[in-house]
Scaffold this active site. Structure first.
Site: not given
Ligand code: COA
Length: 159
Positions: A17, A41, A90, A128
């Site tokens: 990030h 979440k 990515r 993460s």
């Protein structure tokens, strides 16, 4: 002034990030990091904690700020007077989902553009969730996240 928003969960912020943030800050006049407060979440860090970690590791970049948001991303852009959404890509696995989100945001507000940055190859395997998995089993976090936040992550797993 060209303002871009870099949105995400950032639970926690990773070196991947941070690489995107530093590079975006060179392209846009101002980059606003949008930390999503997602009620669906259960994050490791609260949205305010995530913001605090981001503020700490981006304090040396003058044209970057961070704020928590909930609701639609396009509304957050409007609030911040931004016109660009920055996202990191990515692998090809990211592409389909990112493409769908970019199209949806375009449908919600045609004035906004989503700009993709290829993640530096050295960070392409970081996420993460992976960071949390490593931390949970007391693995080494060096190189995965900014050094200054390693104690914060480790503390979350101390019983
Ligand atoms: N380096 C390292 N990791 C990266 C990365 C990079 N450059 N880019 C993405 N990631 C990882 C994140 O760490 C995260 O990993 P995890 O799943 O292991 O936690 C994963 O990619 C997903 O990223 P996340 O931050 O959760 O964002 P997202 O791509 O799923 O999208 C928002 C988040 C905020 C952009 C999106 O949910 C949103 O806009 N929500 C607001 C509601 C809305 O407007 N909805 C309509 C439009 S979609």
């Amino acid at each position: 002034m060209k303002v871009a928003v870099y949105p995400g969960s950032f639970d926690p912020i990773t070196n991947g990030h941070l690489d995107i943030i530093r590079r975006a800050a060179k392209v846009y006049d101002k980059v606003v990091i949008g930390v999503l407060d997602n009620i669906n979440k259960t994050p490791l860090f609260t949205s305010e904690e995530r913001k605090e970690l981001i503020d700490r590791v981006t304090s040396d970049i003058d044209n970057v700020e961070c704020d928590v948001f909930s609701g639609l991303l396009v509304d957050f852009l409007k609030q911040k007077k931004a016109t660009v959404i920055v996202k990191g890509l990515r692998t090809v696995a990211d592409f389909e989902y990112e493409f769908q989100m970019a199209l949806l945001n375009k449908a919600l507000n045609p004035e906004f553009e989503t700009m993709f940055m290829m993640t530096n190859s050295g960070f392409s395997y970081i996420s993460s969730s992976m960071v949390k998995e490593v931390a949970k089993y007391n693995g080494c976090l060096e190189g995965l996240v900014p050094e200054g936040i390693i104690p914060d992550i480790k503390n979350k797993y101390i019983k």
